[in-house]
Write an enzyme that holds these catalytic residues in place. Structure first.
Site, PDB file in Angstrom:
ATOM      1  N   ASP A 143       1.821  -1.373   6.213  1.00 20.56           N
ATOM      2  CA  ASP A 143       1.361  -0.740   4.979  1.00 20.56           C
ATOM      3  C   ASP A 143       0.938   0.670   5.338  1.00 20.56           C
ATOM      4  O   ASP A 143       0.192   0.892   6.293  1.00 20.56           O
ATOM      5  CB  ASP A 143       0.219  -1.504   4.322  1.00 20.56           C
ATOM      6  CG  ASP A 143       0.146  -1.149   2.838  1.00 20.56           C
ATOM      7  OD1 ASP A 143       1.127  -1.422   2.119  1.00 20.56           O
ATOM      8  OD2 ASP A 143      -0.864  -0.564   2.394  1.00 20.56           O
ATOM      9  N   ASP A 146       8.301  12.701   3.708  1.00 21.41           N
ATOM     10  CA  ASP A 146       8.509  13.447   4.962  1.00 21.41           C
ATOM     11  C   ASP A 146       8.762  14.944   4.752  1.00 21.41           C
ATOM     12  O   ASP A 146       8.336  15.767   5.563  1.00 21.41           O
ATOM     13  CB  ASP A 146       9.686  12.854   5.753  1.00 21.41           C
ATOM     14  CG  ASP A 146       9.272  11.645   6.573  1.00 21.41           C
ATOM     15  OD1 ASP A 146       8.062  11.464   6.811  1.00 21.41           O
ATOM     16  OD2 ASP A 146      10.165  10.884   6.978  1.00 21.41           O
TER      17      ASP A 146
HETATM   18  P1  ITT Z   1       7.240  -2.426   1.840  1.00 21.93           P
HETATM   19  O1  ITT Z   1       5.883  -2.750   1.268  1.00 21.93           O
HETATM   20  O2  ITT Z   1       8.330  -3.329   1.352  1.00 21.93           O
HETATM   21  O3  ITT Z   1       7.211  -2.296   3.338  1.00 21.93           O
HETATM   22  P2  ITT Z   1       6.833   0.085   0.447  1.00 21.93           P
HETATM   23  O4  ITT Z   1       7.660   1.328   0.328  1.00 21.93           O
HETATM   24  O5  ITT Z   1       6.345  -0.559  -0.829  1.00 21.93           O
HETATM   25  O6  ITT Z   1       7.674  -0.954   1.319  1.00 21.93           O
HETATM   26  P3  ITT Z   1       4.114   0.719   1.181  1.00 21.93           P
HETATM   27  O7  ITT Z   1       3.520  -0.065   0.089  1.00 21.93           O
HETATM   28  O8  ITT Z   1       3.471   0.650   2.543  1.00 21.93           O
HETATM   29  O9  ITT Z   1       5.640   0.358   1.415  1.00 21.93           O
HETATM   30  O10 ITT Z   1       4.205   2.224   0.693  1.00 21.93           O
HETATM   31  C1  ITT Z   1       4.204   3.275   1.601  1.00 21.93           C
HETATM   32  C2  ITT Z   1       4.834   4.499   0.972  1.00 21.93           C
HETATM   33  O11 ITT Z   1       4.275   5.631   1.664  1.00 21.93           O
HETATM   34  C3  ITT Z   1       6.317   4.534   1.221  1.00 21.93           C
HETATM   35  O12 ITT Z   1       7.044   4.063   0.094  1.00 21.93           O
HETATM   36  C4  ITT Z   1       6.595   6.000   1.494  1.00 21.93           C
HETATM   37  O13 ITT Z   1       6.857   6.644   0.311  1.00 21.93           O
HETATM   38  C5  ITT Z   1       5.278   6.522   2.039  1.00 21.93           C
HETATM   39  N1  ITT Z   1       5.380   6.613   3.504  1.00 21.93           N
HETATM   40  C6  ITT Z   1       4.915   5.734   4.429  1.00 21.93           C
HETATM   41  N2  ITT Z   1       5.277   6.113   5.666  1.00 21.93           N
HETATM   42  C7  ITT Z   1       5.993   7.247   5.524  1.00 21.93           C
HETATM   43  C8  ITT Z   1       6.658   8.081   6.423  1.00 21.93           C
HETATM   44  O14 ITT Z   1       6.712   7.829   7.720  1.00 21.93           O
HETATM   45  N3  ITT Z   1       7.279   9.147   5.926  1.00 21.93           N
HETATM   46  C9  ITT Z   1       7.272   9.432   4.613  1.00 21.93           C
HETATM   47  N4  ITT Z   1       6.700   8.665   3.679  1.00 21.93           N
HETATM   48  C10 ITT Z   1       6.053   7.578   4.129  1.00 21.93           C
END
Ligand code: ITT
Length: 197
Positions: free
Chosen positions: A72, A158
């Site tokens: 997360d 990013d």
């Molecule tokens: P899962 O829960 O299925 O893993 P999700 O996209 O819903 O996928 P999250 O609830 O953790 O995941 O949301 C994190 C969001 O934050 C993700 O959709 C990205 O937009 C952003 N994010 C996280 N890590 C990132 C990264 O390394 N680079 C850019 N954006 C990132």
């Protein structure tokens, strides 16, 4: 001989899945994602990264009975009181449109008429085992929000995040460069050191 294990990655986010697979492969861990296994996507009802990471890892563990990993993560912008934070995925709307989400961050900052562009990416990785044990690992990277977006690599936010001490955004860096600096790379380094010494 390298040991071979298959863990389930409780994620439907292809950007994350690719980054996590790349990092764990050299340790002999293959990841099979919830997206590939058509597992249901649990509702993220917790208010913290750690709460949601554990919720997702345990949901996949309960479905599969296997060792399950979840990530997360999100972007926390200081001048926005930490938003979008745990709601980072939802700022892209139903369509998960990150051009829209990045513009929303930019417009929220413009509306404040502040020069403060500091932000951080946060990642919590949780590992849930069939014996009921759960471990979590946190990684963070501080940087600043840039506008307009720059670079074509990476995913999510990013293209508007420039890590401190660098003059390129994560979307302008190679996968290896991003991995060495990123919140996800740091959380996984902690997991790897605990699991594999
Ligand atoms: P899962 O829960 O299925 O893993 P999700 O996209 O819903 O996928 P999250 O609830 O953790 O995941 O949301 C994190 C969001 O934050 C993700 O959709 C990205 O937009 C952003 N994010 C996280 N890590 C990132 C990264 O390394 N680079 C850019 N954006 C990132």
């Amino acid at each position: 001989m390298t040991r071979k294990e298959i863990w389930v990655l409780s994620s439907h986010n292809h950007g994350k899945i690719k980054e996590l697979k790349d990092i764990l492969e050299p340790y002999g861990v293959g990841l099979s994602s919830a997206a590939e296994m058509s597992l249901p996507e649990p509702e993220e009802t917790e208010k913290t990264f750690v709460g949601n990471a554990i919720l997702k890892a345990e949901a996949a563990r309960d479905e599969t009975g296997m060792v399950c990993l979840a990530d997360d993560s999100g972007l926390c912008v200081d001048a926005l009181g930490g938003d979008p934070g745990v709601l980072s995925a939802r700022w892209g709307g139903e369509a998960r449109d990150f051009d829209l989400a990045m513009r929303r961050v930019h417009e929220a900052l413009e509306a404040l008429e502040t020069n403060d562009r500091t932000a951080r990416f946060v990642c919590v990785i949780a590992l849930a085992r069939p014996d009921g044990s759960v471990r979590d690992h946190v990684g963070e990277i501080v940087g600043s929000i840039v506008w307009p977006p720059r670079g074509d690599d990476g995913f999510g936010y990013d293209a508007i995040f420039q890590p401190e001490g660098h003059n390129r955004t994560f979307a302008e860096m190679s996968r290896d460069e991003k991995r060495a600096l990123s919140h996800r790379g740091r959380a996984l380094a902690s997991l790897v050191s605990e699991e594999f010494g």
